[in-house]
Design an enzyme around this catalytic site. Structure first.
Site, short mmCIF file in Angstrom:
data_model
loop_
_atom_site.label_atom_id
_atom_site.label_comp_id
_atom_site.label_asym_id
_atom_site.label_seq_id
_atom_site.Cartn_x
_atom_site.Cartn_y
_atom_site.Cartn_z
CE LYS A 156 -1.93 -1.08 3.94
NZ LYS A 156 -1.29 -2.41 4.18
NE ARG B 14 -4.70 -1.23 9.73
CZ ARG B 14 -3.60 -0.64 9.15
NH1 ARG B 14 -3.62 0.35 8.50
NH2 ARG B 14 -2.43 -1.40 9.38
NE ARG C 151 7.47 -2.55 6.26
CZ ARG C 151 6.13 -2.46 6.22
NH1 ARG C 151 5.59 -1.85 5.19
NH2 ARG C 151 5.76 -3.26 7.15
NE ARG D 295 5.93 -0.39 10.25
CZ ARG D 295 4.55 -0.80 9.53
NH1 ARG D 295 4.77 0.05 8.22
NH2 ARG D 295 3.76 -1.51 9.78
NE ARG E 272 1.71 -5.00 11.03
CZ ARG E 272 2.86 -4.88 10.42
NH1 ARG E 272 4.01 -5.21 10.90
NH2 ARG E 272 3.04 -4.16 9.08
P1 AP5 Z 1 4.63 -1.72 1.76
O1 AP5 Z 1 4.51 -0.83 0.78
O2 AP5 Z 1 5.21 -0.89 3.05
O3 AP5 Z 1 3.44 -2.45 2.46
P2 AP5 Z 1 2.24 -1.72 3.19
O4 AP5 Z 1 0.94 -2.71 2.50
O5 AP5 Z 1 2.08 -0.31 3.22
O6 AP5 Z 1 2.41 -2.45 4.67
P3 AP5 Z 1 2.33 -1.92 6.21
O7 AP5 Z 1 3.08 -3.13 6.85
O8 AP5 Z 1 2.57 -0.63 6.21
O9 AP5 Z 1 0.63 -1.99 6.34
P4 AP5 Z 1 0.12 -2.05 7.58
O10 AP5 Z 1 -1.26 -1.86 7.33
O11 AP5 Z 1 0.31 -3.43 8.69
O12 AP5 Z 1 0.79 -0.85 8.53
P5 AP5 Z 1 0.56 0.61 8.76
O13 AP5 Z 1 1.56 1.30 9.05
O14 AP5 Z 1 -0.65 1.03 7.98
O15 AP5 Z 1 5.65 -2.89 1.25
C1 AP5 Z 1 6.03 -3.76 2.25
C2 AP5 Z 1 7.59 -4.51 1.81
O16 AP5 Z 1 7.47 -5.34 0.71
C3 AP5 Z 1 8.58 -3.29 1.54
O17 AP5 Z 1 9.74 -3.51 1.82
C4 AP5 Z 1 8.36 -3.10 0.13
O18 AP5 Z 1 9.65 -2.65 -0.47
C5 AP5 Z 1 8.09 -4.64 -0.34
N1 AP5 Z 1 7.22 -4.65 -1.46
C6 AP5 Z 1 6.09 -3.83 -1.87
N2 AP5 Z 1 5.41 -4.30 -3.20
C7 AP5 Z 1 6.29 -5.24 -3.41
C8 AP5 Z 1 6.00 -5.86 -4.67
N3 AP5 Z 1 5.23 -5.73 -5.45
N4 AP5 Z 1 6.95 -7.22 -4.76
C9 AP5 Z 1 8.03 -7.35 -3.72
N5 AP5 Z 1 8.08 -6.61 -2.55
C10 AP5 Z 1 7.25 -5.58 -2.43
O19 AP5 Z 1 -0.13 0.45 10.25
C11 AP5 Z 1 0.65 0.01 11.46
C12 AP5 Z 1 -0.17 0.07 12.56
O20 AP5 Z 1 -0.71 1.27 12.99
C13 AP5 Z 1 -1.40 -1.00 12.64
O21 AP5 Z 1 -0.74 -2.20 13.10
C14 AP5 Z 1 -2.29 -0.34 13.77
O22 AP5 Z 1 -1.52 -0.66 15.02
C15 AP5 Z 1 -1.98 1.03 13.43
N6 AP5 Z 1 -3.00 1.68 12.25
C16 AP5 Z 1 -2.81 2.37 11.22
N7 AP5 Z 1 -4.03 2.59 10.55
C17 AP5 Z 1 -4.79 2.21 11.57
C18 AP5 Z 1 -6.30 2.19 11.50
N8 AP5 Z 1 -6.99 2.95 10.39
N9 AP5 Z 1 -7.08 1.73 12.56
C19 AP5 Z 1 -6.42 1.40 13.46
N10 AP5 Z 1 -5.03 1.22 13.63
C20 AP5 Z 1 -4.31 1.56 12.74
MG MG Z 2 2.40 1.20 4.71
#
Ligand code: AP5
Ligand code: MG
Length: 223
Positions: A15, A90, A127, A160, A171
Site C-alpha cells: 500500500k 480498517r 522491509r 519497523r 497483524r
Molecule cells: P509496503 O508498501 O511498506 O506495504 P504496506 O502495505 O504499506 O504494509 P504496512 O505493513 O505498512 O501495512 P500495515 O497496514 O500493516 O501498517 P500501517 O503502517 O498502515 O511494502 C512492504 C515491503 O514489501 C517493503 O519492503 C516493500 O519494498 C516490499 N514490496 C512492496 N511491493 C512489493 C512487490 N510488488 N514485490 C515485492 N516486494 C514488494 O499500520 C501500522 C499500525 O498502525 C497498525 O498495525 C495499527 O496498530 C496502526 N494503525 C494504522 N492505521 C490504523 C487504522 N486505520 N486503524 C487502527 N489502527 C491503525
Molecule cells: Mg504501509
C-alpha cells in the site's frame, strides 16, 4: 469530482509503496494513518504514547482515536481537492465514519491489493525504511545501493518495531478479522477494484494507474 482514493490490503501488501507513486501521479496528498502514528511516536506526543502499545502488539488503535486523527489531517487545505488514503479505513466503523464525512460531490475509489499471506511475512520482515524521508526499501526486493543508506536521500535505514514475524502474524490475523469485511463493504457500493499485488511493483503500479485514469469512471458516491 473530488475523490478519496482508498488503498486497501493486508500488512506488507505494498500500500505504502504504491501510494507514494500514485500520489505523485494523481497530484493528491498521501495520507497514511500508520505514518501519522509513527510521526507521533517519534515526537513522543500523547497520541504516539497511546498508539505505541497497540502498534507494537499488532492490534488496531481504537476507532475513535484513529478517526479523530484522520479527520484532523484531511481537514487541512491540501486535502480540499481530494486525497489518497493508505491504511484507513480498517474497520467497518471507520468506513462508515468516512462515508458520513464525505460531502455531496465527493466520490471514492477503492483499490484492493491482493497478495497471498505467505508472501506478506517475507515482505514485511525484509522491509527497510528511511528515518529521514520514509522511502521504503526491501532487503531482497528493493535493496538499497549502499547497505543501510536510503537511495533517495542518503538517510539511515531502519526496521519497523512491528515487522518481526510474530507481530506480522498478529497483524495478519487482525486484517482477516477486522479489515477484510471492507472488501465486501466497498464491493456492495460499486467502488471496488482488485489488483493482483503479487507481481513486481511496476506491474502493480501500471494496473493501478490504468484503473484510475479510465475516463468516465470516477467512482461511485459513497452511501
Ligand atoms: P509496503 O508498501 O511498506 O506495504 P504496506 O502495505 O504499506 O504494509 P504496512 O505493513 O505498512 O501495512 P500495515 O497496514 O500493516 O501498517 P500501517 O503502517 O498502515 O511494502 C512492504 C515491503 O514489501 C517493503 O519492503 C516493500 O519494498 C516490499 N514490496 C512492496 N511491493 C512489493 C512487490 N510488488 N514485490 C515485492 N516486494 C514488494 O499500520 C501500522 C499500525 O498502525 C497498525 O498495525 C495499527 O496498530 C496502526 N494503525 C494504522 N492505521 C490504523 C487504522 N486505520 N486503524 C487502527 N489502527 C491503525
Ligand atoms: Mg504501509
Amino acid at each position: 469530482m473530488t475523490s478519496a482514493v482508498i488503498m486497501l490490503g493486508p500488512p506488507g501488501a505494498g500500500k505504502g509503496t504504491q501510494a507514494v507513486r500514485l500520489a505523485v501521479e494523481l497530484g493528491l496528498p498521501h495520507v497514511s494513518t500508520g505514518d501519522l502514528f509513527r510521526e507521533n511516536l517519534s515526537n513522543e506526543t500523547d497520541l504516539g504514547k497511546l498508539a505505541k502499545t497497540y502498534m507494537e502488539a499488532g492490534k488496531l488503535v481504537p476507532d475513535d482515536v484513529v478517526i479523530d486523527m484522520l479527520f484532523g489531517r484531511v481537514a487541512a487545505d491540501d486535502c480540499n481537492g481530494g486525497y489518497l488514503l493508505d491504511g484507513f479505513p480498517r474497520t467497518v466503523a471507520q468506513a462508515e465514519a468516512l462515508s458520513e464525512r464525505l460531502a455531496d460531490g465527493w466520490t471514492t475509489r477503492t483499490l484492493q491489493l491482493d497478495v497471498p499471506d505467505e508472501s506478506l511475512v517475507e515482505r514485511a520482515s525484509g522491509r527497510l525504511l528511511c528515518k529521514d524521508c520514509g522511502n521504503i526499501h526491501h532487503e531482497k526486493y528493493k535493496a538499497p545501493a549502499a547497505e543501510g543508506v536510503c537511495d533517495a536521500c542518503g538517510g539511515e535505514l531502519y526496521k519497523r518495531a512491528d515487522d518481526n514475524a510474530e507481530t506480522v502474524q498478529e497483524r495478519l490475523a487482525v486484517y482477516h478479522n477486522e479489515t477484510k469485511p471492507l472488501i465486501q463493504y466497498y464491493d456492495e457500493r460499486g467502488t471496488l477494484d482488485v489488483v493482483d499485488g503479487s507481481r513486481t511493483p511496476d506491474e502493480v503500479f501500471n494496473d493501478l494507474r490504468g484503473l484510475l485514469s479510465v475516463s468516465g469512471a470516477p467512482g461511485q458516491e459513497v452511501t
